[in-house]
Write an enzyme that holds these catalytic residues in place. Structure first.
Site, mmCIF file in Angstrom:
data_model
loop_
_atom_site.group_PDB
_atom_site.id
_atom_site.type_symbol
_atom_site.label_atom_id
_atom_site.label_comp_id
_atom_site.label_asym_id
_atom_site.label_seq_id
_atom_site.Cartn_x
_atom_site.Cartn_y
_atom_site.Cartn_z
ATOM 1 C CG HIS A 329 -2.080 0.929 1.127
ATOM 2 N ND1 HIS A 329 -2.157 2.098 1.854
ATOM 3 C CD2 HIS A 329 -3.230 0.879 0.400
ATOM 4 C CE1 HIS A 329 -3.290 2.713 1.588
ATOM 5 N NE2 HIS A 329 -3.962 2.003 0.702
ATOM 6 C CB CYS A 330 4.006 2.037 1.811
ATOM 7 S SG CYS A 330 3.439 1.490 3.432
#
Length: 341
Positions: A329-330
């Site tokens: 997600h990062c």
């Protein structure tokens, strides 16, 4: 700000090109490039991907990204300090059928002494312009990994990020909430007290919510659940679950809280790990999820399949990402599709 499960135009990423992200050896650099490319190719099974790449790295990025994905992976050339697109890129919003990109102030996760951000601070405006959106600057020091929304006015966040003295000295909860209402349309904020323990180490973010909890549909929150009392995140999980179970969303409804088990692996050479299956990306028809060569991988992916019915869940080994300070997600940022008409 639309929920992540709403239709996407594409996903944005940034290519690892310097510093600790590439590491100290040629093997480290190859590991980083291979992992970023694996995530890009997994996402491109479901939707187009655009990767911001520094000029000297275009050739090697294209070699790793390939040209045979079901959806295109294209490249935009720009200068970068780092490769965490969730944090340096815009948080996309929709208003009256138009796309906008909220450009938070980025200061290296609270002015970390190892970070540089002169180039990264310009990425959100660049990405917004290339995407054809309206540039929406904010005065709030924030990152995309520090918020998670349900698309209906509810936002999850942590006290140690938006209220971090290194980010927003002197701001109150009310100040932060007012700016989130102005920029992403959040009318209800749910504040978790802190993030996962490892996230406060030298290369951490000081508590990003996107490895702790996320919405999977309106009214449902997935929470990282560390059930081993020997791990310091056991107490963090209990705190987060208690806050979420007592909270109500923007419609005034209570939340259904679903535990997502933490990996069995408790520590590495640096201490307690913050490996989390929460840090996944929802795509058009799919979910790209972190795996860790851990005995809990299958169990956790089964929870995600139940949470996102009708979507294919694809796992990518995220250990090289977490060794550098983040997860899937990062390094990704979804661009919502503009409704037709």
């Amino acid at each position: 700000m639309p929920a992540e499960w709403e239709p996407h135009e594409r996903t944005w990423m940034a290519w690892p090109s310097a510093g600790y992200t590439l590491g100290e050896t040629a093997a480290d650099a190859e590991e980083a490039r291979t992992t970023w490319a694996a995530v890009a190719r997994a996402v491109a099974r479901f939707e187009p991907v655009t990767v911001v790449v520094t000029s000297p790295d275009v050739r090697i990025a294209r070699e790793h990204l390939g040209t045979d994905s079901p959806h295109e992976i294209d490249i935009v050339v720009a200068s970068l300090d780092d490769a965490w697109m969730r944090d340096i890129g815009p948080s996309f919003v929709l208003r009256d059928g138009r796309l906008g990109g909220v450009d938070w102030v980025f200061n290296g996760w609270g002015g970390q002494d190892w970070a540089s951000w002169e180039d990264d601070a310009r990425v959100a405006e660049l990405v917004t312009d290339v995407a054809g959106g309206a540039h929406l600057p904010s005065t709030l020091v924030n990152e995309g990994g520090g918020i998670h929304v349900d698309g209906q006015g509810t936002v999850l966040l942590t006290e140690t990020v938006q209220l971090d003295p290194g980010r927003n000295p002197g701001l109150t909860r009310e100040d932060v909430e007012a700016e989130l209402a102005r920029t992403i349309g959040a009318t209800t904020a749910i504040w978790l007290p802190r993030g996962l323990t490892r996230d406060y180490d030298s290369f951490g973010t000081r508590g990003h919510v996107d490895i702790v909890a996320c919405f999977s549909e309106p009214g449902t929150v997935l929470v990282h659940w560390q059930d081993d009392p020997e791990h310091p995140d056991h107490e963090v999980s209990r705190e987060a679950e208690a806050v979420l179970s007592a909270a109500r969303d923007a419609k005034g409804d209570p939340l259904r809280v679903v535990r997502v088990p933490a990996p069995r692996t408790l520590a590495d050479d640096e201490g307690p790990v913050d490996w989390s299956y929460i840090n996944h990306l929802v795509c058009n028809g799919g979910v790209v999820a972190c795996t860790f060569e851990d005995e809990r991988d299958d169990e956790a992916l089964a929870v995600l399949r139940a949470a996102y019915p009708g979507r294919e869940v694809v796992g990518v080994d995220a250990r090289p990402l977490y060794a550098r300070g983040g997860g899937i997600h990062c390094i990704t940022q979804q661009q919502p599709a503009v409704p037709a008409g």
